[in-house]
Design a protein around this motif. Structure first.
Motif, PDB file in Angstrom:
ATOM      1  N   ASN A   1      14.859 -21.976  67.017  1.00 43.34           N
ATOM      2  CA  ASN A   1      16.004 -22.322  66.174  1.00 43.34           C
ATOM      3  C   ASN A   1      16.915 -21.113  66.072  1.00 43.34           C
ATOM      4  OD1 ASN A   1      15.141 -25.006  65.008  1.00 43.34           O
ATOM      5  ND2 ASN A   1      13.398 -23.728  64.457  1.00 43.34           N
ATOM      6  N   ILE A   2      18.201 -21.345  66.073  1.00 44.36           N
ATOM      7  CA  ILE A   2      19.169 -20.260  65.934  1.00 44.36           C
ATOM      8  C   ILE A   2      20.230 -20.688  64.934  1.00 44.36           C
ATOM      9  CG2 ILE A   2      20.507 -21.027  67.925  1.00 44.36           C
ATOM     10  CD1 ILE A   2      21.234 -18.125  68.495  1.00 44.36           C
ATOM     11  N   HIS A   3      20.717 -19.716  64.173  1.00 50.27           N
ATOM     12  CA  HIS A   3      21.761 -19.985  63.185  1.00 50.27           C
ATOM     13  C   HIS A   3      22.949 -19.083  63.485  1.00 50.27           C
ATOM     14  CE1 HIS A   3      23.073 -19.807  58.674  1.00 50.27           C
ATOM     15  NE2 HIS A   3      23.923 -20.480  59.401  1.00 50.27           N
ATOM     16  N   VAL A   4      24.083 -19.686  63.781  1.00 53.50           N
ATOM     17  CA  VAL A   4      25.336 -18.957  63.944  1.00 53.50           C
ATOM     18  C   VAL A   4      26.079 -19.108  62.622  1.00 53.50           C
ATOM     19  CG1 VAL A   4      27.526 -18.810  65.173  1.00 53.50           C
ATOM     20  CG2 VAL A   4      25.422 -19.289  66.432  1.00 53.50           C
ATOM     21  N   ALA A   5      26.491 -17.974  62.054  1.00 54.18           N
ATOM     22  CA  ALA A   5      27.081 -17.983  60.721  1.00 54.18           C
ATOM     23  C   ALA A   5      28.377 -17.187  60.684  1.00 54.18           C
ATOM     24  CB  ALA A   5      26.085 -17.386  59.717  1.00 54.18           C
ATOM     25  N   CYS A   6      29.100 -17.348  59.578  1.00 53.84           N
ATOM     26  CA  CYS A   6      30.268 -16.513  59.317  1.00 53.84           C
ATOM     27  C   CYS A   6      29.763 -15.129  58.932  1.00 53.84           C
ATOM     28  CB  CYS A   6      31.089 -17.073  58.163  1.00 53.84           C
ATOM     29  SG  CYS A   6      31.734 -18.721  58.454  1.00 53.84           S
ATOM     30  N   GLY A   7      30.486 -14.110  59.333  1.00 58.57           N
ATOM     31  CA  GLY A   7      30.139 -12.765  58.918  1.00 58.57           C
ATOM     32  C   GLY A   7      30.496 -12.551  57.455  1.00 58.57           C
ATOM     33  N   SER A   8      30.445 -11.332  57.010  1.00 56.71           N
ATOM     34  CA  SER A   8      30.692 -11.011  55.610  1.00 56.71           C
ATOM     35  C   SER A   8      32.145 -11.211  55.180  1.00 56.71           C
ATOM     36  CB  SER A   8      30.274  -9.566  55.331  1.00 56.71           C
ATOM     37  OG  SER A   8      31.000  -8.685  56.162  1.00 56.71           O
ATOM     38  N   CYS A   9      33.029 -11.496  56.141  1.00 59.57           N
ATOM     39  CA  CYS A   9      34.458 -11.643  55.836  1.00 59.57           C
ATOM     40  C   CYS A   9      34.822 -12.991  55.221  1.00 59.57           C
ATOM     41  CB  CYS A   9      35.268 -11.454  57.114  1.00 59.57           C
ATOM     42  SG  CYS A   9      34.952 -12.745  58.316  1.00 59.57           S
ATOM     43  N   GLY A  10      33.896 -13.927  55.176  1.00 59.07           N
ATOM     44  CA  GLY A  10      34.225 -15.271  54.710  1.00 59.07           C
ATOM     45  C   GLY A  10      34.513 -16.158  55.904  1.00 59.07           C
ATOM     46  N   LYS A  11      35.613 -16.881  55.891  1.00 60.98           N
ATOM     47  CA  LYS A  11      35.968 -17.740  57.029  1.00 60.98           C
ATOM     48  C   LYS A  11      36.536 -16.897  58.152  1.00 60.98           C
ATOM     49  CE  LYS A  11      36.627 -22.430  55.661  1.00 60.98           C
ATOM     50  NZ  LYS A  11      37.518 -23.551  55.653  1.00 60.98           N
ATOM     51  N   PRO A  12      35.896 -16.905  59.305  1.00 62.80           N
ATOM     52  CA  PRO A  12      36.382 -16.082  60.414  1.00 62.80           C
ATOM     53  C   PRO A  12      37.644 -16.647  61.047  1.00 62.80           C
ATOM     54  CG  PRO A  12      34.518 -17.396  61.118  1.00 62.80           C
ATOM     55  CD  PRO A  12      34.688 -17.647  59.643  1.00 62.80           C
ATOM     56  N   ASP A  13      38.456 -15.754  61.574  1.00 66.68           N
ATOM     57  CA  ASP A  13      39.609 -16.185  62.351  1.00 66.68           C
ATOM     58  C   ASP A  13      39.535 -15.638  63.772  1.00 66.68           C
ATOM     59  OD1 ASP A  13      40.258 -13.544  61.965  1.00 66.68           O
ATOM     60  OD2 ASP A  13      42.039 -13.929  60.775  1.00 66.68           O
ATOM     61  N   CYS A  14      38.448 -14.953  64.082  1.00 60.65           N
ATOM     62  CA  CYS A  14      38.211 -14.489  65.448  1.00 60.65           C
ATOM     63  C   CYS A  14      36.704 -14.392  65.674  1.00 60.65           C
ATOM     64  CB  CYS A  14      38.903 -13.155  65.719  1.00 60.65           C
ATOM     65  SG  CYS A  14      38.286 -11.797  64.732  1.00 60.65           S
ATOM     66  N   LYS A  15      36.291 -14.384  66.921  1.00 65.56           N
ATOM     67  CA  LYS A  15      34.866 -14.424  67.234  1.00 65.56           C
ATOM     68  C   LYS A  15      34.097 -13.240  66.684  1.00 65.56           C
ATOM     69  CE  LYS A  15      35.435 -12.542  71.869  1.00 65.56           C
ATOM     70  NZ  LYS A  15      35.373 -12.857  73.288  1.00 65.56           N
ATOM     71  N   SER A  16      34.730 -12.071  66.553  1.00 61.61           N
ATOM     72  CA  SER A  16      34.020 -10.898  66.049  1.00 61.61           C
ATOM     73  C   SER A  16      33.638 -11.038  64.573  1.00 61.61           C
ATOM     74  CB  SER A  16      34.841  -9.630  66.268  1.00 61.61           C
ATOM     75  OG  SER A  16      36.009  -9.657  65.487  1.00 61.61           O
ATOM     76  N   GLN A  17      34.134 -12.062  63.910  1.00 58.49           N
ATOM     77  CA  GLN A  17      33.796 -12.295  62.510  1.00 58.49           C
ATOM     78  C   GLN A  17      32.716 -13.367  62.348  1.00 58.49           C
ATOM     79  OE1 GLN A  17      37.719 -13.098  60.957  1.00 58.49           O
ATOM     80  NE2 GLN A  17      38.173 -10.930  60.730  1.00 58.49           N
ATOM     81  N   THR A  18      32.065 -13.719  63.461  1.00 59.92           N
ATOM     82  CA  THR A  18      30.918 -14.616  63.431  1.00 59.92           C
ATOM     83  C   THR A  18      29.685 -13.774  63.727  1.00 59.92           C
ATOM     84  OG1 THR A  18      31.053 -15.166  65.784  1.00 59.92           O
ATOM     85  CG2 THR A  18      32.319 -16.555  64.258  1.00 59.92           C
ATOM     86  N   GLU A  19      28.503 -14.332  63.519  1.00 60.80           N
ATOM     87  CA  GLU A  19      27.290 -13.582  63.833  1.00 60.80           C
ATOM     88  C   GLU A  19      26.127 -14.513  64.137  1.00 60.80           C
ATOM     89  OE1 GLU A  19      25.263 -12.646  59.536  1.00 60.80           O
ATOM     90  OE2 GLU A  19      26.938 -11.381  60.120  1.00 60.80           O
ATOM     91  N   CYS A  20      25.176 -13.991  64.882  1.00 59.10           N
ATOM     92  CA  CYS A  20      23.917 -14.689  65.106  1.00 59.10           C
ATOM     93  C   CYS A  20      22.992 -14.263  63.966  1.00 59.10           C
ATOM     94  CB  CYS A  20      23.307 -14.331  66.453  1.00 59.10           C
ATOM     95  SG  CYS A  20      21.677 -15.090  66.669  1.00 59.10           S
ATOM     96  N   ALA A  21      22.816 -15.116  62.976  1.00 54.81           N
ATOM     97  CA  ALA A  21      22.002 -14.786  61.817  1.00 54.81           C
ATOM     98  C   ALA A  21      20.516 -14.774  62.151  1.00 54.81           C
ATOM     99  CB  ALA A  21      22.291 -15.786  60.693  1.00 54.81           C
ATOM    100  N   THR A  22      20.154 -15.212  63.347  1.00 56.51           N
ATOM    101  CA  THR A  22      18.758 -15.228  63.776  1.00 56.51           C
ATOM    102  C   THR A  22      18.343 -13.908  64.420  1.00 56.51           C
ATOM    103  OG1 THR A  22      19.032 -17.598  64.154  1.00 56.51           O
ATOM    104  CG2 THR A  22      17.094 -16.596  65.119  1.00 56.51           C
ATOM    105  N   PHE A  23      19.324 -13.055  64.758  1.00 51.44           N
ATOM    106  CA  PHE A  23      19.032 -11.782  65.402  1.00 51.44           C
ATOM    107  C   PHE A  23      17.928 -11.043  64.668  1.00 51.44           C
ATOM    108  CE2 PHE A  23      19.385  -7.226  65.711  1.00 51.44           C
ATOM    109  CZ  PHE A  23      19.573  -6.991  67.059  1.00 51.44           C
ATOM    110  N   LYS A  24      16.974 -10.524  65.441  1.00 49.91           N
ATOM    111  CA  LYS A  24      15.891  -9.710  64.894  1.00 49.91           C
ATOM    112  C   LYS A  24      15.645  -8.549  65.841  1.00 49.91           C
ATOM    113  CE  LYS A  24      11.190 -10.144  63.163  1.00 49.91           C
ATOM    114  NZ  LYS A  24      10.056 -11.068  63.004  1.00 49.91           N
ATOM    115  N   MET A  25      15.740  -7.341  65.315  1.00 46.27           N
ATOM    116  CA  MET A  25      15.592  -6.121  66.121  1.00 46.27           C
ATOM    117  C   MET A  25      14.179  -6.026  66.703  1.00 46.27           C
ATOM    118  SD  MET A  25      17.400  -3.446  66.908  1.00 46.27           S
ATOM    119  CE  MET A  25      17.305  -1.737  67.347  1.00 46.27           C
ATOM    120  N   LYS A  26      14.123  -5.616  67.975  1.00 50.32           N
ATOM    121  CA  LYS A  26      12.816  -5.411  68.640  1.00 50.32           C
ATOM    122  C   LYS A  26      12.062  -4.286  67.972  1.00 50.32           C
ATOM    123  CE  LYS A  26      14.008  -6.906  73.257  1.00 50.32           C
ATOM    124  NZ  LYS A  26      14.182  -6.560  74.646  1.00 50.32           N
TER     125      LYS A  26
END
Length: 109
Positions: free
Chosen positions: A84-109
């Motif tokens: 399962n993966i969750h793509v979410a808005c970043g801390s900016c609220g509603k994004p207006d560009c791709k850099s303001q989205t994030e993969c909330a499932t990311f987990k550091m190795k």
């Protein structure tokens, strides 16, 4: 295939918190946390993009997720192997560009 939940509701590819694309790419090759990742296929539906970049508005609940985040435990040779993966808005609220989205499932190795 990965089950994807997308809460970036202002993305042109989003329908019912799912993506209508057959695949997406998570960018952020050197990411060390989820905030350094993004959905490379995000397009703001309130911006210049008026139509989805795919030919359907049917939610795709299981899709291929390509992943550039080399430091993520779920990156398997450039593909996401999380069930399962969750793509979410970043801390900016509603994004207006791709850099303001994030993969909330990311987990550091």
């Amino acid at each position: 295939m990965t089950s994807l939940k997308c809460t970036v509701t202002n993305c042109v590819n989003n329908a019912k918190e799912c993506c209508c694309r057959p695949d997406i790419k998570v960018a952020g090759a050197c990411a060390c946390d989820c905030e350094q990742t993004c959905c490379a296929d995000f397009a703001d539906k309130t911006g210049s993009a008026s139509n989805s970049s795919c030919d359907t508005d049917i939610p795709n609940e299981a899709l291929h997720v390509r992943c550039e985040a080399h430091n993520c435990v779920y990156n398997a040779n450039g593909d996401c192997d999380a069930s399962n993966i969750h793509v979410a808005c970043g801390s900016c609220g509603k994004p207006d560009c791709k850099s303001q989205t994030e993969c909330a499932t990311f987990k550091m190795k």
